[in-house]
Design a protein around this motif. Structure first.
Motif, short mmCIF file in Angstrom:
data_model
loop_
_atom_site.label_atom_id
_atom_site.label_comp_id
_atom_site.label_asym_id
_atom_site.label_seq_id
_atom_site.Cartn_x
_atom_site.Cartn_y
_atom_site.Cartn_z
N MET A 1 -16.77 -17.06 4.03
CA MET A 1 -15.82 -16.18 3.36
C MET A 1 -15.51 -14.92 4.16
SD MET A 1 -15.82 -14.88 -0.61
CE MET A 1 -17.23 -13.77 -0.46
N GLY A 2 -16.50 -14.39 4.81
CA GLY A 2 -16.30 -13.15 5.56
C GLY A 2 -16.30 -13.33 7.06
N SER A 3 -16.05 -14.57 7.51
CA SER A 3 -16.16 -14.85 8.94
C SER A 3 -14.90 -15.52 9.48
CB SER A 3 -17.39 -15.76 9.19
OG SER A 3 -17.56 -16.01 10.55
N PRO A 4 -13.91 -14.73 9.89
CA PRO A 4 -12.67 -15.32 10.43
C PRO A 4 -12.91 -16.16 11.67
CG PRO A 4 -12.39 -12.97 9.97
CD PRO A 4 -13.85 -13.27 9.83
N LEU B 16 -23.58 -10.61 -0.14
CA LEU B 16 -22.41 -11.04 -0.90
C LEU B 16 -21.34 -9.96 -1.00
CD1 LEU B 16 -20.91 -13.03 -2.70
CD2 LEU B 16 -22.29 -12.25 -4.63
N SER B 17 -21.75 -8.73 -1.29
CA SER B 17 -20.77 -7.65 -1.47
C SER B 17 -19.95 -7.43 -0.21
CB SER B 17 -21.50 -6.36 -1.84
OG SER B 17 -22.26 -6.53 -3.01
N THR B 18 -20.60 -7.44 0.93
CA THR B 18 -19.88 -7.24 2.19
C THR B 18 -18.85 -8.34 2.40
OG1 THR B 18 -21.82 -6.19 3.16
CG2 THR B 18 -20.15 -7.01 4.68
N MET B 19 -19.25 -9.58 2.14
CA MET B 19 -18.34 -10.70 2.33
C MET B 19 -17.16 -10.63 1.36
SD MET B 19 -19.73 -11.98 4.86
CE MET B 19 -21.32 -11.85 5.67
N LEU B 20 -17.45 -10.22 0.13
CA LEU B 20 -16.39 -10.12 -0.87
C LEU B 20 -15.36 -9.07 -0.47
CD1 LEU B 20 -15.38 -11.04 -3.67
CD2 LEU B 20 -16.72 -9.15 -4.65
N LEU B 21 -15.82 -7.91 -0.04
CA LEU B 21 -14.89 -6.85 0.38
C LEU B 21 -14.13 -7.26 1.63
CD1 LEU B 21 -16.36 -5.28 -1.80
CD2 LEU B 21 -16.53 -3.34 -0.23
N HIS B 22 -14.81 -7.97 2.50
CA HIS B 22 -14.16 -8.40 3.75
C HIS B 22 -12.98 -9.31 3.46
CE1 HIS B 22 -13.50 -10.13 7.69
NE2 HIS B 22 -14.32 -9.24 8.22
N VAL C 95 -15.39 -11.18 -9.88
CA VAL C 95 -16.71 -11.20 -9.24
C VAL C 95 -17.25 -9.78 -9.12
CG1 VAL C 95 -17.98 -11.76 -7.14
CG2 VAL C 95 -16.23 -13.33 -7.99
N LEU C 96 -16.40 -8.85 -8.71
CA LEU C 96 -16.83 -7.46 -8.55
C LEU C 96 -17.36 -6.90 -9.86
CD1 LEU C 96 -16.99 -4.92 -6.76
CD2 LEU C 96 -14.65 -4.37 -7.50
N GLU C 97 -16.66 -7.18 -10.94
CA GLU C 97 -17.11 -6.69 -12.25
C GLU C 97 -18.45 -7.29 -12.62
OE1 GLU C 97 -15.52 -6.41 -16.89
OE2 GLU C 97 -14.23 -7.26 -15.32
N TYR C 98 -18.64 -8.58 -12.30
CA TYR C 98 -19.91 -9.23 -12.64
C TYR C 98 -21.08 -8.71 -11.80
CZ TYR C 98 -23.44 -12.91 -12.97
OH TYR C 98 -24.62 -13.59 -13.14
N ILE C 99 -20.90 -8.64 -10.48
CA ILE C 99 -22.03 -8.25 -9.63
C ILE C 99 -22.33 -6.76 -9.72
CG2 ILE C 99 -21.58 -10.17 -8.05
CD1 ILE C 99 -20.45 -8.14 -6.05
N TRP C 100 -21.36 -5.96 -10.22
CA TRP C 100 -21.62 -4.52 -10.35
C TRP C 100 -22.78 -4.24 -11.30
CZ3 TRP C 100 -20.36 -0.52 -7.53
CH2 TRP C 100 -20.51 0.77 -8.04
N ARG D 18 -11.11 0.71 3.87
CA ARG D 18 -9.93 -0.15 3.78
C ARG D 18 -9.83 -0.79 2.39
NH1 ARG D 18 -10.60 -4.36 8.34
NH2 ARG D 18 -12.77 -3.74 8.28
N PHE D 19 -10.98 -1.16 1.84
CA PHE D 19 -11.01 -1.77 0.51
C PHE D 19 -10.48 -0.79 -0.54
CE2 PHE D 19 -13.72 -2.10 -3.37
CZ PHE D 19 -13.09 -3.21 -3.92
#
Length: 1047
Positions: free
Chosen positions: A648-651, A700-706, A733-738, A768-769
């Motif tokens: 997810m976070g790896s282009p 997970l958080s880093t990948m989600l924001l990326h 997802v953000l609301e859940y993991i927060w 950026r996010f």
């Protein structure tokens, strides 16, 4: 026995004259001594006499055996004899030719059997030797007119007599039966009044044992022996030529008569399985199943195998016929559930049998494995057009060119079943999959066979990693061969792509269309409740048809075995893809650790994108319709999370940002259901643990924001609606993991890093996010409010009766436009609600970066602008009917905005930015907000805190106003050309040579890395500080304040 009957006794044939036979008979009958002691007749020796007796007995036994097996006789004596069958067919012509011989010998038997076989009316020649309680059955057996059935019955009687017959006699009889049966099938013209191939089918059906799922032993032995004999004598007619008429009948049954739930369906599938009993039969069967055009997808469905696979609860085309779920609106859900369950068992049984058919054929020989895989590979390649965008736009052409939905799903079931041996994420067999298979191309059919490359078109598929230099793209050597597991894996992935994926896609489109028709129906029902009048009747019929198709497709897609095999296969795929994405050596399973290596393994350049698409598509389907499947998978869902974290976070491992965004959607699907509490704590245990206990979950958080940021920074054209569709699950997802501490702390750490590097050339991830979050909030809520204002106007027009004067067509168009406007409003409201709430969540714990001079003016201006619209005079513009229908929640938005004010209110910079916003802020703004908060029953403490913030902002506003008045006459060279405000840190843009405030250009670069004046590429490190101008500005400010102080 009298003298006259001696001539009819088979012993008489062994004597030179009838007189000798009569003497011999009399001597034996009258003697009390052993036969060996009787004087020899005509000077014969004792030994000769014994030989004669043995031969005589053998002749008797042979004749009796023939009569019992073939139910034929040369003796028309009707006197009772228990040694003879009670009913036989008298071969009069043969008896006459033998000049009174009343017994069969080895020389005459072949002619006898042939004569019996050729009889058209054997009943006319039947003789009765005795009566029996089974006379009718005996007569039917003796007078059987169907030639192949008669010979099969002879074979059955022969097998029952095995212990009583000498081996030579048994084999002679068996050979005669099989030879004549072969002639029947190879020379059907000898029997013009009979349909021999139908007899074959009838016998098979009668001898089929449903309990065992196969033929009874005698019947199988007969058919196999017969098949071998036909193949041995192929010059008189090959197996294919012989069985083609039989198979044609079976195919016609599947095409015109059989349905999924027909009582004979499994019998005919089992008949097909008979052709897996030998290599020769298998080759004939596959030759018959060759499509008329190997490049036409529909042609495969028109074969016998295809006809069987096409049986489904989904109709072959949208016009029907529909076997299930007729008049669905009149039946309760419980009845639909029962129908669905009744579909699943026959559907699963059908696919299991076809799978066994393929597997048995594959195991027969290497040649047959090649033939079967060729059929599968070419079938998938010929149907690859199913995945094209245009294919769903022209359904009539689509149905003529490609196989049906039912065929596609059933083939998926079969292929998944073939993959079961390695559909386990820890199976060592998984590591035998060779990635380079997708780039291998065979030059000829012989190479296809020798190298095992049966899948077609994989080399043209878009891969996860596309190298800019195509010459650098890895390619396998021309002598690389591939194993069966590799072929099965990629063929199954192809099948899922054009099968399950496309049916699911069509299913979702049907669902949308059905909702649209239901809305039209409900609107019309409110105006004209008579359902029998047009156009109500047509709309209702369309709705009923759509619901029937929807329920039929859902039943096929959710078949339990298909679901379970799919989940296991995709989890195994996830485990394999992770190994390929992280390690160059995939000969053994290795653990994944973060951070991942910067350079991705070269093997990723072999992996088609649709593998990831298949996986995400299935997980999303499970989430919507079978979410309990994840719980059944238990801890194995960890492999799905690992896949998400890796890709997810790896282009550099998956270039396509859309696929990475779909992984975020997949992530949301793995979250525990909100209402899981109803079904007990254990129902979501593994999914809860997934977000807490997974070994790499801290990333997970880093990948989600990326991935959130990457959607904006793709450099590709991404439509607004598509972009927000991707981000919607990310907000969920953000609301859940927060609420999970490990993730909240990770996000807070990202904010600290971002603030420390806020002026770096490459803007930090969290910066950026946040910038994009603010951009989205401004755009979405502004658009939503505009739509609500338009809806208000339209509602007023309708209430005034303005629409009543319109022409019917114009009114219909107006109503359609109004409905579309409502859909747009709902969509933007939903997304605006998510975005504003995400900002409220983040600002609870993170304030500093929001109050940085790069962002603070924007967020303060946004809050003021929307608060003014929602609590000021303009709020009346949004006071529409049925707010819930449009997901318009102004009260919730006001509360979230209020909380953001309070979350950031400790910062003087924020308060100054709020009061310094000339566009929207006024001293009365907060007072109006308080009135609204009181009306909507906001917690008193919140209102009290908000009033306190109002006081603080008012004081700062007064100070700011004084300073602005003091610095009102700003020299032109000190003003920012974009914002028109006094610059604090002027910088030169190298390309356009314009001087702007650093904070202004920094905000711009966050969203757009180009010079705003000429669109040249621009980064923050490229701007050139202007210290001299900065000093002049500071000097002017100090001087102006000094003069004001002196006055």
């Amino acid at each position: 026995m009298g003298d006259n009957s001696i001539a009819d006794n088979p012993f008489a044939a062994l004597f030179p004259t009838l007189t000798q036979a009569q003497e011999y008979s009399s001597t034996i009958a009258g003697s009390k001594t052993p036969v060996s002691e009787v004087s020899c007749l005509s000077n014969t020796t004792v030994q000769d006499e014994n030989d004669m007796e043995t031969k005589a007995l053998e002749a008797v036994e042979f004749n009796e055996a023939v009569e019992k097996i073939f139910l034929i006789t040369l003796d028309n004596d009707t006197s009772s004899n228990v040694q003879r069958p009670c009913r036989c067919v008298y071969l009069e012509e043969m008896a006459s030719a033998l000049q009174g011989q009343t017994w069969f010998d080895q020389e005459s038997l072949p002619q006898a059997v042939f004569e019996r076989v050729m009889m058209e009316n054997p009943v006319d020649s039947m003789v009765t030797s005795r009566t029996s309680g089974k006379d009718a059955r005996a007569a039917a057996a003796a007078c059987e007119t169907e030639v192949l059935r008669y010979l099969f019955q002879c074979y059955t009687r022969l097998q029952a007599s095995t212990e009583d017959l000498k081996t030579a006699v048994f084999h002679q009889c068996e050979d005669l039966i099989i030879m004549n049966a072969r002639n029947c099938l190879q020379q059907t013209e000898l029997f013009p009044t009979q349909k021999v191939h139908l007899q074959f089918l009838d016998i098979f059906q009668e001898e089929f044992d449903f309990l065992s799922g196969g033929l009874r032993a005698v019947a199988e032995s007969f058919f196999l022996h017969l098949s071998r004999e036909i193949d041995t004598n192929k010059e008189e007619g090959t197996l294919l030529e012989v069985f083609k008429p039989v198979l044609e009948v079976v195919k016609e049954k599947f095409t015109k008569e059989l349905t999924l739930t027909h009582a004979n369906t499994l019998y005919y599938v089992a008949f097909m399985e008979f052709f897996t009993k030998s290599i020769e039969l298998g080759e004939a069967f596959m030759a018959y199943n060759a499509p008329w055009d190997w490049k036409n997808g529909k042609a495969f469905e028109m074969t016998l195998i295809g006809a069987a696979l096409s049986l489904s609860c989904i109709p072959k085309n949208e016009t029907g016929p529909y076997e299930f779920f007729n008049n669905p609106s009149s039946a309760p859900k419980q009845e639909h559930d029962i129908t669905e369950a009744n579909i699943w068992q026959p559907l699963s049984n059908l696919c299991e049998h076809v799978h066994q058919l393929f597997l048995s054929l594959i195991k027969l020989s290497p040649d047959l494995r090649h033939t079967v895989l060729t059929w599968l590979g070419k079938c998938l390649q010929a149907n690859s057009g199913r995945t094209k965008i245009w294919s769903n736009q022209i359904p009539q052409l689509f149905n003529q060119m490609y196989c049906s939905e039912g065929f596609s799903l059933n083939l998926c079931h079969v292929m998944l079943k073939l993959c079961q041996p390695f559909s386990n994420p820890t199976s060592a067999k998984l590591l035998k999959i060779q990635p380079s298979y997708t780039s291998a191309v065979a030059a000829c059919d012989e190479e296809v066979k020798s190298r095992c490359i049966h899948a077609g078109g994989l080399n043209t598929e878009t891969k996860l990693v596309q190298l800019e230099d195509e010459s650098a793209q890895p390619s396998p050597s021309s002598d690389t061969s591939y194993n069966f597991i590799t072929e099965c894996f990629f063929l199954t992935q192809q099948c899922l792509n054009l099968g399950f994926h496309m049916v699911h896609d069509k299913f979702l489109k049907l669902n949308q269309d059905l909702h649209r028709v239901q809305r039209v129906y409900n609107d019309m029902r409110g105006q004209a409740p008579d359902e029998e009048q047009e156009p109500m009747r047509s709309v209702k019929a369309q709705m009923e048809k759509g619901m029937t198709l929807y329920l039929s497709m859902k039943a096929a897609l959710t078949e339990p075995n298909l679901m379970e095999m799919s989940l296991n296969f995709h989890i195994a795929t996830a485990a394999w893809l992770v190994q390929v994405a992280v390690h160059n050596d995939i000969s053994k399973f290795q653990t994944v650790t973060f951070p991942l290596p910067e350079e991705a393994p070269a093997a990723l350049a072999y992996i088609p994108e649709f593998l990831m698409g298949n996986l995400t598509d299935f997980v999303l389907f499970c989430h919507r319709f079978k979410s309990d499947m994840f719980q059944l998978a238990g801890e194995q869902v960890n492999h799905l999370m690992t896949l998400i974290l890796v890709f997810m976070g790896s282009p550099q491992r998956m270039k396509n940002p859309h696929l990475r965004a779909e992984l975020a959607d997949t992530l949301a699907a793995l979250m525990p259901d909100k209402d899981s509490g109803r079904s007990g704590i254990l129902s979501s245990f593994h999914r809860d643990q997934l977000f807490v206990k997974h070994p790499q979950i801290s990333h997970l958080s880093t990948m989600l924001l990326h991935v959130f940021v990457s959607i904006e920074m793709t450099g590709q054209s991404v439509e607004f609606e598509q972009k927000f569709n991707y981000r919607r699950p990310m907000y969920q997802v953000l609301e859940y993991i927060w609420e999970i501490d490990i993730h909240k702390q990770a996000i807070k750490e990202l904010s600290v890093i971002a603030e420390a590097h806020i002026e770096d050339t490459d803007p930090p991830l969290f910066l950026r996010f946040v910038n994009l979050l603010i951009n989205d909030a401004i755009f979405l809520l502004d658009e939503a409010l505009q739509y609500m204002s338009q809806i208000k106007e339209k509602q007023q027009e309708k209430e005034r009766g303005d629409w009543n004067s319109l022409e019917p067509r114009q009114r219909q168009e107006t109503e359609n436009n109004f409905r579309h406007l409502g859909m747009l409003a709902r969509y933007h409201n939903v997304m605006a609600n998510y975005t504003i709430h995400a900002l409220e969540l983040l600002t609870r714990e993170i304030q500093s970066i929001f109050c940085h001079n790069m962002l603070v003016d924007r967020i303060a201006g946004m809050l003021n602008y929307f608060l003014l619209h929602l609590v000021g005079p303009k709020q009346r513009n949004f006071n529409v009917k049925d707010k819930n229908e449009y997901e318009f929640k102004p009260q919730q938005i006001v509360q979230d905005i209020t909380k953001i004010y309070l979350n950031l209110g400790e910062s003087d910079m924020f308060c100054q930015a709020v009061s310094g916003d000339e566009r929207s802020y006024s001293p009365e703004l907060f007072a109006k907000a308080v009135q609204v908060l009181q009306k909507i029953s906001t917690v008193p403490q919140v209102i009290s805190d908000f009033l306190g913030l109002e006081d603080k902002i008012r004081c700062l506003a007064d100070s700011l106003r004084e300073e602005e008045e003091l610095l009102a006459d700003v020299p032109e060279e000190f003003l920012d050309p974009i914002m028109g405000t006094l610059m604090k840190d002027p910088v030169l843009l190298p390309s356009s040579k314009n001087i702007v405030d650093k904070a202004t250009i920094a905000r711009h670069i966050l969203s757009d890395q180009s010079d705003p004046f000429n669109r040249s590429p621009l980064s923050l490190e490229m701007v050139e500080p202007q210290p001299e101008l900065k000093a002049k500005i500071q000097e002017w400010i100090a001087e102006t304040k000094s003069k004001a102080g002196q006055s």
